[in-house]
Structures are given as structure tokens and as C-alpha cells.
Motif scaffolding. Structure first.
Motif, PDB file in Angstrom:
ATOM      1  N   LEU A 133      -5.007 -21.121   7.276  1.00  0.00           N
ATOM      2  CA  LEU A 133      -4.314 -21.758   6.155  1.00  0.00           C
ATOM      3  C   LEU A 133      -4.276 -20.837   4.931  1.00  0.00           C
ATOM      4  O   LEU A 133      -3.302 -20.827   4.176  1.00  0.00           O
ATOM      5  CB  LEU A 133      -5.004 -23.072   5.790  1.00  0.00           C
ATOM      6  CG  LEU A 133      -4.830 -24.232   6.775  1.00  0.00           C
ATOM      7  CD1 LEU A 133      -5.787 -25.361   6.436  1.00  0.00           C
ATOM      8  CD2 LEU A 133      -3.385 -24.748   6.734  1.00  0.00           C
ATOM      9  N   ALA A 134      -5.354 -20.068   4.724  1.00  0.00           N
ATOM     10  CA  ALA A 134      -5.427 -19.184   3.554  1.00  0.00           C
ATOM     11  C   ALA A 134      -4.759 -17.839   3.805  1.00  0.00           C
ATOM     12  O   ALA A 134      -4.628 -17.030   2.872  1.00  0.00           O
ATOM     13  CB  ALA A 134      -6.888 -18.965   3.167  1.00  0.00           C
ATOM     14  N   GLY A 135      -4.370 -17.572   5.033  1.00  0.00           N
ATOM     15  CA  GLY A 135      -3.700 -16.315   5.329  1.00  0.00           C
ATOM     16  C   GLY A 135      -4.619 -15.118   5.365  1.00  0.00           C
ATOM     17  O   GLY A 135      -4.219 -13.998   5.009  1.00  0.00           O
ATOM     18  N   ILE A 136      -5.864 -15.318   5.769  1.00  0.00           N
ATOM     19  CA  ILE A 136      -6.809 -14.214   5.868  1.00  0.00           C
ATOM     20  C   ILE A 136      -7.386 -14.197   7.284  1.00  0.00           C
ATOM     21  O   ILE A 136      -7.270 -15.177   8.027  1.00  0.00           O
ATOM     22  CB  ILE A 136      -7.951 -14.321   4.828  1.00  0.00           C
ATOM     23  CG1 ILE A 136      -8.731 -15.625   5.032  1.00  0.00           C
ATOM     24  CG2 ILE A 136      -7.403 -14.244   3.421  1.00  0.00           C
ATOM     25  CD1 ILE A 136      -9.895 -15.799   4.076  1.00  0.00           C
ATOM     26  N   SER A 137      -8.019 -13.099   7.665  1.00  0.00           N
ATOM     27  CA  SER A 137      -8.570 -13.014   9.014  1.00  0.00           C
ATOM     28  C   SER A 137      -9.810 -13.886   9.140  1.00  0.00           C
ATOM     29  O   SER A 137     -10.526 -14.128   8.153  1.00  0.00           O
ATOM     30  CB  SER A 137      -8.927 -11.561   9.349  1.00  0.00           C
ATOM     31  OG  SER A 137     -10.082 -11.155   8.642  1.00  0.00           O
ATOM     32  N   ILE A 138     -10.059 -14.354  10.349  1.00  0.00           N
ATOM     33  CA  ILE A 138     -11.234 -15.184  10.591  1.00  0.00           C
ATOM     34  C   ILE A 138     -12.507 -14.394  10.293  1.00  0.00           C
ATOM     35  O   ILE A 138     -13.443 -14.910   9.667  1.00  0.00           O
ATOM     36  CB  ILE A 138     -11.233 -15.709  12.039  1.00  0.00           C
ATOM     37  CG1 ILE A 138     -10.015 -16.602  12.273  1.00  0.00           C
ATOM     38  CG2 ILE A 138     -12.516 -16.469  12.346  1.00  0.00           C
ATOM     39  CD1 ILE A 138      -9.834 -17.014  13.712  1.00  0.00           C
ATOM     40  N   ASP A 139     -12.548 -13.137  10.715  1.00  0.00           N
ATOM     41  CA  ASP A 139     -13.731 -12.308  10.485  1.00  0.00           C
ATOM     42  C   ASP A 139     -14.024 -12.166   8.995  1.00  0.00           C
ATOM     43  O   ASP A 139     -15.177 -12.245   8.567  1.00  0.00           O
ATOM     44  CB  ASP A 139     -13.529 -10.938  11.118  1.00  0.00           C
ATOM     45  CG  ASP A 139     -14.719 -10.019  10.881  1.00  0.00           C
ATOM     46  OD1 ASP A 139     -15.802 -10.297  11.417  1.00  0.00           O
ATOM     47  OD2 ASP A 139     -14.556  -9.028  10.119  1.00  0.00           O
ATOM     48  N   TYR A 140     -12.953 -11.937   8.207  1.00  0.00           N
ATOM     49  CA  TYR A 140     -13.135 -11.775   6.762  1.00  0.00           C
ATOM     50  C   TYR A 140     -13.707 -13.054   6.153  1.00  0.00           C
ATOM     51  O   TYR A 140     -14.642 -13.007   5.333  1.00  0.00           O
ATOM     52  CB  TYR A 140     -11.796 -11.429   6.108  1.00  0.00           C
ATOM     53  CG  TYR A 140     -11.890 -11.123   4.628  1.00  0.00           C
ATOM     54  CD1 TYR A 140     -12.163  -9.837   4.188  1.00  0.00           C
ATOM     55  CD2 TYR A 140     -11.696 -12.115   3.674  1.00  0.00           C
ATOM     56  CE1 TYR A 140     -12.258  -9.551   2.833  1.00  0.00           C
ATOM     57  CE2 TYR A 140     -11.780 -11.844   2.321  1.00  0.00           C
ATOM     58  CZ  TYR A 140     -12.064 -10.562   1.904  1.00  0.00           C
ATOM     59  OH  TYR A 140     -12.166 -10.287   0.568  1.00  0.00           O
ATOM     60  N   TYR A 141     -13.168 -14.211   6.575  1.00  0.00           N
ATOM     61  CA  TYR A 141     -13.655 -15.467   6.007  1.00  0.00           C
ATOM     62  C   TYR A 141     -15.112 -15.709   6.405  1.00  0.00           C
ATOM     63  O   TYR A 141     -15.927 -16.140   5.568  1.00  0.00           O
ATOM     64  CB  TYR A 141     -12.800 -16.653   6.448  1.00  0.00           C
ATOM     65  CG  TYR A 141     -13.371 -17.944   5.903  1.00  0.00           C
ATOM     66  CD1 TYR A 141     -13.228 -18.266   4.563  1.00  0.00           C
ATOM     67  CD2 TYR A 141     -14.134 -18.790   6.711  1.00  0.00           C
ATOM     68  CE1 TYR A 141     -13.810 -19.406   4.034  1.00  0.00           C
ATOM     69  CE2 TYR A 141     -14.719 -19.920   6.194  1.00  0.00           C
ATOM     70  CZ  TYR A 141     -14.562 -20.228   4.854  1.00  0.00           C
ATOM     71  OH  TYR A 141     -15.157 -21.350   4.330  1.00  0.00           O
ATOM     72  N   VAL A 142     -15.453 -15.466   7.665  1.00  0.00           N
ATOM     73  CA  VAL A 142     -16.830 -15.658   8.108  1.00  0.00           C
ATOM     74  C   VAL A 142     -17.785 -14.785   7.295  1.00  0.00           C
ATOM     75  O   VAL A 142     -18.879 -15.213   6.913  1.00  0.00           O
ATOM     76  CB  VAL A 142     -16.958 -15.368   9.614  1.00  0.00           C
ATOM     77  CG1 VAL A 142     -18.427 -15.335  10.037  1.00  0.00           C
ATOM     78  CG2 VAL A 142     -16.215 -16.420  10.426  1.00  0.00           C
ATOM     79  N   ARG A 143     -17.376 -13.559   7.016  1.00  0.00           N
ATOM     80  CA  ARG A 143     -18.207 -12.671   6.201  1.00  0.00           C
ATOM     81  C   ARG A 143     -18.403 -13.235   4.801  1.00  0.00           C
ATOM     82  O   ARG A 143     -19.482 -13.111   4.215  1.00  0.00           O
ATOM     83  CB  ARG A 143     -17.571 -11.276   6.139  1.00  0.00           C
ATOM     84  CG  ARG A 143     -17.675 -10.497   7.458  1.00  0.00           C
ATOM     85  CD  ARG A 143     -16.885  -9.187   7.390  1.00  0.00           C
ATOM     86  NE  ARG A 143     -17.360  -8.327   6.316  1.00  0.00           N
ATOM     87  CZ  ARG A 143     -18.429  -7.538   6.399  1.00  0.00           C
ATOM     88  NH1 ARG A 143     -19.135  -7.512   7.524  1.00  0.00           N
ATOM     89  NH2 ARG A 143     -18.794  -6.791   5.391  1.00  0.00           N
ATOM     90  N   LYS A 154     -21.721 -11.697   3.263  1.00  0.00           N
ATOM     91  CA  LYS A 154     -21.592 -10.271   3.576  1.00  0.00           C
ATOM     92  C   LYS A 154     -20.338  -9.654   2.954  1.00  0.00           C
ATOM     93  O   LYS A 154     -20.222  -8.432   2.897  1.00  0.00           O
ATOM     94  CB  LYS A 154     -21.567 -10.079   5.092  1.00  0.00           C
ATOM     95  CG  LYS A 154     -22.870 -10.496   5.761  1.00  0.00           C
ATOM     96  CD  LYS A 154     -22.808 -10.325   7.265  1.00  0.00           C
ATOM     97  CE  LYS A 154     -24.122 -10.734   7.913  1.00  0.00           C
ATOM     98  NZ  LYS A 154     -24.063 -10.610   9.396  1.00  0.00           N
ATOM     99  N   GLU A 155     -19.420 -10.465   2.519  1.00  0.00           N
ATOM    100  CA  GLU A 155     -18.233  -9.999   1.799  1.00  0.00           C
ATOM    101  C   GLU A 155     -18.271 -10.608   0.410  1.00  0.00           C
ATOM    102  O   GLU A 155     -18.159 -11.823   0.248  1.00  0.00           O
ATOM    103  CB  GLU A 155     -16.955 -10.414   2.530  1.00  0.00           C
ATOM    104  CG  GLU A 155     -15.678 -10.098   1.770  1.00  0.00           C
ATOM    105  CD  GLU A 155     -15.600  -8.637   1.362  1.00  0.00           C
ATOM    106  OE1 GLU A 155     -15.496  -8.374   0.146  1.00  0.00           O
ATOM    107  OE2 GLU A 155     -15.650  -7.772   2.259  1.00  0.00           O
TER     108      GLU A 155
END
Length: 311
Positions: A51-61, A66-67
Motif C-alpha cells: 500500500l505504501a509503495g515500498i519493498s517488504i524488506d525495507y518495511y521489515v527493517r 534496522k532502517e
């Protein structure tokens, strides 16, 4: 900033994202929940990321701390996907900004001193009840009506007089407020906002720690992570001394202080609420005078009797 400090800040950002994600259903954002059992309340991580248009990995971080440098566009996209209101959006932006700082800022030492001029203002507002509170709702100063408005709080030692503590732990508070549930939600939301931007604040950690141990209601609301505050409105009291009264209120930040606010209540002249407010002021003045007289009597007794424990 070392990795432990960095991760602590990121954890607060992640905690907020997890709490808001759990509050949004797939149907609210136009998704189909599907027929299978959903083990996750609200949105799944991959749904929010899409929905936010970002990668799943980036959101999990981000959620895991970690991000810690999300861009403004990512923050705003997450806010839209999570259906955040204005107060919640500003809180998310503050968390993201704090997470990105290169060095931690030491928590500001919370001051409790109320300037003489502010105390004069409190007195000049009579018979309107008014008091000054700290950023964590410590009751720092009050005029007679402002103290009497919260029956029983004056019986506590001065350093224990805190409106959040009063709401959750004083036996009179549930009967005093017509909408106690609304009052406590707003109180916790204000404290939660402070926890997000200044999580190491010693005044907050002491208060929140105490209430988490002593009040299941506080613990439940703390976990919800609401951050909306209220600075004006109306409150109805079922007061044991003056009966029912409905008062408007206005909260004002006091510049040059460490987060102090003045809260003033008012009623239209000529109304029953105004009459009750005037009576409240008179009763408060009488009680204050009696306390002053009692202190003077004890001091005089101590001077006359050197063996007195007061000397």
C-alpha cells in the motif's frame, strides 16, 4: 550513536508502526481479507508495504529498527496507508526525524518551579479554576478552585500530585468525571506522544513504570499507542462538594518552561455552572486557609517546645 542507542530509537519507531498497523483492517484500505485464518490483527507487513509503495524488506527493517533514515515521502506514504490523522502523522514524522539524528540528545531536565508571575496569573483568574501542570501532568501550582476541582488530590504530598496518577489511582476520579474513559484515553495519548519523542525522559519513565504496575487500564491504553491530545473542550464533573457542573477548558503552553501548561476552566456568568464554579473557589480558599493556619500552629508549637519533632 552506537548500535544499541540507534536500535533503541528505531524500536520506538517500529513500535508505533506495529501498533498502527494492527488497528487497520484490510477492508478499510480496500483489500480483500481472504477466507483463510489471519494470525495477524490488522494489516500484514507485506500488505502495508504494498500500500505504501515500498519493498517488504525495507518495511521489515524499519519495524525492527534496522532502517532508521526513511525519507519524507516514505513516511507520508506510510501515513496514508495507515489512515493516520494529523496528530498521528506529526508523531510519525517526529519519530522518523529522531531516528535519523547522528547523536542522541540528552533528555531535558524537567523543571518544577513555577514563576511568581504565573502564580499571580493563576490568582487573577479566580473564580475560574486553573492550574499549571508539567509535561507529564504533575500538578505544580493551582488557584483554590483549580485544586478543589480534583477532590482529594490536595491530601497527597506535593510531589505525588499528578493528574494521570489521580485519574488511574485515586478512588474519587471515576465518580468525578462523567466520561472517565475519554479522560484517561486523552491523558495516556499525551504521555505516549512524549514517550515517542523523548523515551528516556526520567520523569516519564518513573510515572509510566508506576502506572503500568498499578493500573491494568493504563497498561491496556499504553499498548494501544494513541497519540492524540486535546487542548480545549468541555468536561462534565459530578463533584462531591458542588454537584454536577459542565465547564469549558483551555490548555496553554507556557513559553520559557520545560513543557509546562496552564489549564483554565470557565463557565458563562449567570448560569448554574458558573455559580457552582464560584462556590468551588470559595471552598478551595477556605480549605487552603485552614491548612495554612494548621501549619502556623504547628510551627508555633515547635518554637515553644524545643523537644518537639517539628523543631
Amino acid at each position: 550513536m552506537n548500535s544499541e542507542q540507534r536500535n533503541g530509537v528505531g524500536t520506538e519507531l517500529g513500535r508505533f508502526l506495529r501498533a498502527r498497523r494492527a488497528r487497520v483492517t484490510p477492508e478499510e484500505v480496500g483489500l480483500t481479507a481472504g477466507s483463510g485464518l489471519r494470525r495477524t490483527p490488522g494489516l500484514r507487513r507485506e500488505e502495508l508495504a504494498t500500500l505504501a509503495g515500498i519493498s517488504i524488506d525495507y518495511y521489515v527493517r524499519m519495524e525492527r529498527g534496522k532502517e532508521t533514515r526513511p525519507s519524507a515521502s516514505v513516511v507520508d506514504s506510510l501515513a496514508r496507508a495507515l489512515l493516520l490523522e494529523d496528530d498521528e502523522l506529526e508523531h510519525l514524522r517526529s519519530l522518523a526525524a529522531r531516528a535519523a539524528r547522528s547523536a542522541p540528545e540528552p533528555p531535558a531536565a524537567p523543571g518544577r518551579t513555577v514563576r511568581p508571575g504565573v502564580k499571580l496569573l493563576l490568582e487573577s483568574l479566580r473564580p475560574q479554576p486553573a492550574h499549571v501542570v508539567s509535561r507529564t501532568n504533575d500538578l505544580l501550582a493551582a488557584n483554590p478552585g483549580g485544586m478543589r476541582l480534583l477532590p482529594g488530590i490536595q491530601d497527597w504530598p506535593a510531589k505525588e500530585r499528578n493528574i494521570a496518577r489521580y485519574l488511574f489511582l485515586h478512588p474519587a476520579s471515576r465518580d468525578l468525571f462523567h466520561d472517565w474513559n475519554t479522560q484517561v484515553r486523552g491523558c495516556v495519548a499525551r504521555l505516549r506522544a512524549l514517550a515517542g519523542t523523548d523515551p528516556d525522559a526520567p520523569d516519564l519513565t518513573r510515572l509510566a513504570g508506576e502506572l503500568l504496575l498499578k493500573s491494568p487500564e493504563f497498561a491496556r491504553l499504553w499498548e494501544r499507542y494513541d497519540v492524540k491530545g486535546h487542548s480545549y473542550g468541555r468536561k462534565t464533573f459530578h463533584h462531591p462538594d458542588v454537584g454536577d457542573l459542565t465547564l469549558g477548558y483551555q490548555s496553554m503552553e507556557l513559553e520559557g518552561t520545560s513543557g509546562h501548561r496552564m489549564v483554565t476552566y470557565y463557565a458563562e456568568p449567570g448560569t448554574a455552572d458558573h455559580d457552582a464554579m464560584v462556590l468551588l473557589d470559595l471552598l478551595g480558599q477556605e480549605k487552603s486557609a485552614k491548612r495554612t493556619s494548621a501549619r502556623d500552629d504547628r510551627s508555633a508549637a515547635a518554637e515553644e517546645d524545643p523537644a518537639s519533632p517539628l523543631s
